[in-house]
Scaffold this active site. Structure first.
Site, PDB file in Angstrom:
ATOM      1  N   LYS A 104       0.945  -1.332  -0.031  1.00 56.54           N
ATOM      2  CA  LYS A 104      -0.003  -0.018  -0.103  1.00 56.54           C
ATOM      3  C   LYS A 104       0.887   1.436   0.123  1.00 56.54           C
ATOM      4  CE  LYS A 104      -1.702   1.342   4.260  1.00 56.54           C
ATOM      5  NZ  LYS A 104      -1.323   2.940   4.446  1.00 56.54           N
ATOM      6  N   ASN A 105       1.814   1.318   0.921  1.00 55.38           N
ATOM      7  CA  ASN A 105       2.761   2.629   0.976  1.00 55.38           C
ATOM      8  C   ASN A 105       3.754   2.843  -0.036  1.00 55.38           C
ATOM      9  OD1 ASN A 105       1.075   2.969   3.286  1.00 55.38           O
ATOM     10  ND2 ASN A 105       2.586   2.206   4.815  1.00 55.38           N
ATOM     11  N   CYS A 110      -5.474   7.718   9.604  1.00 52.88           N
ATOM     12  CA  CYS A 110      -5.768   7.076  10.817  1.00 52.88           C
ATOM     13  C   CYS A 110      -5.368   7.896  11.887  1.00 52.88           C
ATOM     14  CB  CYS A 110      -4.872   5.773  10.999  1.00 52.88           C
ATOM     15  SG  CYS A 110      -5.691   4.327  10.045  1.00 52.88           S
ATOM     16  N   ARG A 170      -0.149  14.372  13.616  1.00 51.57           N
ATOM     17  CA  ARG A 170       1.038  14.031  12.522  1.00 51.57           C
ATOM     18  C   ARG A 170       1.000  15.276  11.513  1.00 51.57           C
ATOM     19  NH1 ARG A 170      -1.654   8.433  10.191  1.00 51.57           N
ATOM     20  NH2 ARG A 170       0.277   8.315   9.078  1.00 51.57           N
ATOM     21  N   ASP A 227       4.199  -0.075  11.762  1.00 50.20           N
ATOM     22  CA  ASP A 227       2.977  -0.725  11.384  1.00 50.20           C
ATOM     23  C   ASP A 227       2.971  -2.305  11.857  1.00 50.20           C
ATOM     24  OD1 ASP A 227       2.561   1.756  10.200  1.00 50.20           O
ATOM     25  OD2 ASP A 227       3.328   0.922   8.378  1.00 50.20           O
ATOM     26  N   ARG A 275      -8.450  -0.619   4.259  1.00 54.81           N
ATOM     27  CA  ARG A 275      -7.629   0.530   3.915  1.00 54.81           C
ATOM     28  C   ARG A 275      -6.457  -0.228   3.417  1.00 54.81           C
ATOM     29  NH1 ARG A 275      -7.631   5.943   7.200  1.00 54.81           N
ATOM     30  NH2 ARG A 275      -6.070   6.416   5.363  1.00 54.81           N
TER      31      ARG A 275
HETATM   32  N1  EPU Z   1       6.404  13.924  11.339  1.00 57.91           N
HETATM   33  C1  EPU Z   1       6.651  15.191  11.857  1.00 57.91           C
HETATM   34  N2  EPU Z   1       6.663  16.195  10.845  1.00 57.91           N
HETATM   35  C2  EPU Z   1       6.363  16.001   9.451  1.00 57.91           C
HETATM   36  C3  EPU Z   1       6.227  14.654   9.140  1.00 57.91           C
HETATM   37  C4  EPU Z   1       6.259  13.577   9.918  1.00 57.91           C
HETATM   38  O1  EPU Z   1       6.555  15.562  12.898  1.00 57.91           O
HETATM   39  O2  EPU Z   1       6.106  16.966   8.602  1.00 57.91           O
HETATM   40  C5  EPU Z   1       6.263  12.952  12.424  1.00 57.91           C
HETATM   41  C6  EPU Z   1       5.119  12.316  12.533  1.00 57.91           C
HETATM   42  O3  EPU Z   1       4.169  12.836  13.283  1.00 57.91           O
HETATM   43  C7  EPU Z   1       5.451  10.713  13.132  1.00 57.91           C
HETATM   44  C8  EPU Z   1       6.757  10.666  12.188  1.00 57.91           C
HETATM   45  O4  EPU Z   1       7.105  11.961  11.926  1.00 57.91           O
HETATM   46  O5  EPU Z   1       5.421  10.841  14.205  1.00 57.91           O
HETATM   47  C9  EPU Z   1       6.859   9.551  11.157  1.00 57.91           C
HETATM   48  O6  EPU Z   1       6.026   9.934  10.329  1.00 57.91           O
HETATM   49  P1  EPU Z   1       6.325   9.560   8.697  1.00 57.91           P
HETATM   50  O7  EPU Z   1       6.185  11.101   8.001  1.00 57.91           O
HETATM   51  O8  EPU Z   1       7.512   9.029   8.462  1.00 57.91           O
HETATM   52  O9  EPU Z   1       5.211   8.829   8.290  1.00 57.91           O
HETATM   53  P2  EPU Z   1       4.192   9.153   7.222  1.00 57.91           P
HETATM   54  O10 EPU Z   1       4.844   9.443   5.981  1.00 57.91           O
HETATM   55  O11 EPU Z   1       3.086   9.959   7.614  1.00 57.91           O
HETATM   56  C10 EPU Z   1       4.238   6.578   6.323  1.00 57.91           C
HETATM   57  C11 EPU Z   1       3.123   5.428   6.085  1.00 57.91           C
HETATM   58  C12 EPU Z   1       2.606   4.849   7.733  1.00 57.91           C
HETATM   59  C13 EPU Z   1       3.913   4.430   8.465  1.00 57.91           C
HETATM   60  C14 EPU Z   1       4.988   5.710   8.693  1.00 57.91           C
HETATM   61  C15 EPU Z   1       6.251   5.222   9.309  1.00 57.91           C
HETATM   62  C16 EPU Z   1       2.368   5.767   4.006  1.00 57.91           C
HETATM   63  C17 EPU Z   1       0.984   6.322   3.340  1.00 57.91           C
HETATM   64  N3  EPU Z   1       2.141   5.800   5.288  1.00 57.91           N
HETATM   65  O12 EPU Z   1       3.417   7.675   7.033  1.00 57.91           O
HETATM   66  O13 EPU Z   1       1.822   3.916   7.354  1.00 57.91           O
HETATM   67  O14 EPU Z   1       3.522   4.218   9.633  1.00 57.91           O
HETATM   68  O15 EPU Z   1       5.311   6.088   7.224  1.00 57.91           O
HETATM   69  O16 EPU Z   1       6.705   4.070   8.577  1.00 57.91           O
HETATM   70  O17 EPU Z   1       3.305   5.597   3.569  1.00 57.91           O
HETATM   71  C18 EPU Z   1       0.042   2.427   7.649  1.00 57.91           C
HETATM   72  O18 EPU Z   1       0.226   1.874   6.720  1.00 57.91           O
HETATM   73  O19 EPU Z   1      -0.662   1.867   8.646  1.00 57.91           O
HETATM   74  C19 EPU Z   1       0.664   3.593   8.240  1.00 57.91           C
HETATM   75  C20 EPU Z   1       0.384   4.552   9.078  1.00 57.91           C
END
Ligand code: EPU
Length: 427
Positions: free
Chosen positions: A22-23, A116, A121, A315, A407
């Site tokens: 998915k990601n 979610c 975030r 995850d 999802r």
């Molecule tokens: N964060 C910040 N500021 C930002 C961006 C992130 O503080 O500008 C923080 C977030 O709040 C979090 C941490 O950094 O505490 C990590 O966030 P990241 O940006 O790495 O995650 P994401 O891109 O929002 C993706 C996956 C998530 C997965 C995370 C970590 C996708 C669509 N989602 O999220 O997947 O948990 O990376 O590996 O790629 C899931 O599939 O269930 C899922 C939540």
């Protein structure tokens, strides 16, 4: 409303094929919008988040068709740069369209994304990186649903984006992807320091490079992108979903089963192997598959701390925490990535588990049995945790909140039923 009905206690046995990640699929589909051409993307899972992404692409003027797990995106006629609030709110990954649209059109109208509820975030890193490249972002408040105020992000450039050196304060997956998208067609060279190293980053870079981008170092902490004028379409196969694979491994382990997980890239699962080995599972790894043989009763999972790749993935924490509820001994989890990723704990305790959460730590004292009852999924991976528990619980477990689980898991009930679970999806 759909509910999952599980009559637990069946030992799982057999083979299960893992769908595309998915990601990876979500950012790769968004990247197809950057291309002035046709992209053919294989191994795209059938998930509600993918359907929402396709809806966004169509709204932008892309022609999108799907045949089985192959999605074709014709972005030649795309002219939209605005993603409606209602589509942005469906999932957090929609923010990736900010980098994609700015890369293609030099402008984007998007919103703060939904997704979610895993605690705060923010997207501050995405915004500051793109602003560093010269993007002008104005935040505008608009009246939203139920009296809420929505924040729209009006993004534009006055001159082409300029490559620069971006030092991420934390290796955010989404921010790394947004920067790679924007930098692909920026002027000059962009260097991302402290970039996310997740396999999904390398997969996105592979797609972009096939489409004509010049990205080096993806999958490592320093990524270098030399901007090109424009991207053509590309053909690409999405990598297997490592989180889904670990969920099926947990299903095999918790039911004392023997399961072969097929169509995987074992290297991507290396961060979870030590935890399954500590639990007493035997792992036989071959080229593109692995067989997990569980002991009569799993042992403690020991200390599990989530971390950025190649650390233990956040995850996979909820399904493995669910598995640990039946271990012989105490397991301890520390969640370092998200603030609110124990929403599944109350429901697991309702099923008879013994879990105590203090801030980022969960202490799980294994119990001999769980007892089925009605529970509600609160988020995607937390929902997967309830399925793992339900598969092992005595009696019937009824899981609501299936919209979250669908999802991220394509046909999960059919795949588990093929392994011998007594499970069905009911309207
Ligand atoms: N964060 C910040 N500021 C930002 C961006 C992130 O503080 O500008 C923080 C977030 O709040 C979090 C941490 O950094 O505490 C990590 O966030 P990241 O940006 O790495 O995650 P994401 O891109 O929002 C993706 C996956 C998530 C997965 C995370 C970590 C996708 C669509 N989602 O999220 O997947 O948990 O990376 O590996 O790629 C899931 O599939 O269930 C899922 C939540």
């Amino acid at each position: 409303m759909q509910r999952l009905i599980i009559n637990g206690g069946k030992r799982l046995n057999g083979g299960v094929t893992v769908h595309g990640a998915k990601n990876s699929a979500l950012p790769v589909l968004a990247a197809a919008a950057v291309c002035d051409g046709i992209s053919v993307i294989h191994n795209v899972p059938m998930l509600s988040d993918v359907e929402e992404t396709i809806n966004i692409l169509r709204h932008l003027g892309c022609g999108v068709t799907r045949e089985g797990d192959t999605v074709t995106v014709d972005a030649r006629g795309a002219d939209g740069f605005e993603v409606p609030n209602r589509l942005m709110k469906e999932m957090r990954s929609s923010i990736i369209f900010m980098g994609a649209l700015v890369s293609r059109f030099g402008k984007a109208l998007v919103s703060l994304p939904g997704g979610c509820n895993l605690g705060p975030r923010p997207i501050d890193l995405h915004l500051s990186a793109l602003r560093q490249m010269g993007l002008i972002v104005e935040e505008q408040e608009e009246p939203g649903e139920e009296g809420r105020r929505d924040c729209r992000l009006d993004c534009r450039v006055e001159k082409p984006l300029e490559g620069c050196e971006i030092d991420l304060t934390l290796p955010s997956v989404g921010a790394t992807e947004n920067i790679m998208l924007a930098a692909s067609t920026a002027r000059g060279r962009t260097v991302i320091q402290n970039a996310a190293c997740e396999p999904e980053i390398s997969d996105l870079a592979d797609f972009l490079n096939r489409a004509g981008a010049k990205i080096a170092g993806a999958g490592e902490p320093t990524v270098v992108i030399n901007g090109v004028k424009s991207l053509t379409g590309a053909e690409h196969t999405v990598i297997p979903d490592r989180i889904t694979a670990s969920t099926y491994m947990a299903a095999g382990a918790v039911t004392r089963g023997r399961v072969t997980i097929k169509k995987i890239l074992p290297a991507h699962l290396r961060p979870v192997f030590p935890v399954f080995l500590r639990a007493g599972c035997e792992l036989q790894v071959r080229d593109r598959e692995l067989t997990l043989t569980a002991p009569a009763r799993i042992k403690s999972l020991g200390n599990v701390k989530t971390d950025y790749y190649p650390g233990f993935p956040t995850d996979s924490q909820p399904p493995l925490l669910a598995m640990s509820t039946l271990a012989d001994g105490r397991s301890q989890f520390v969640e370092t990535i998200f603030h609110n990723r124990y929403a599944h704990v109350d429901a697991l305790n309702d099923l008879g588990a013994n879990i105590k959460v203090t801030e980022s730590m969960a202490i799980v004292d294994g119990v001999k049995k769980l007892t089925g009852r009605e529970v509600e999924a609160a988020d995607l991976r937390g929902g997967a945790a309830l399925i793992i528990a339900g598969l092992a619980a005595e009696g019937q477990t009824v899981i609501g909140g299936m919209n979250y689980i669908l999802r991220g898991y394509d046909d999960i009930e059919k795949r588990l039923a093929e392994l011998g679970a007594d499970i069905r999806l009911e309207e």
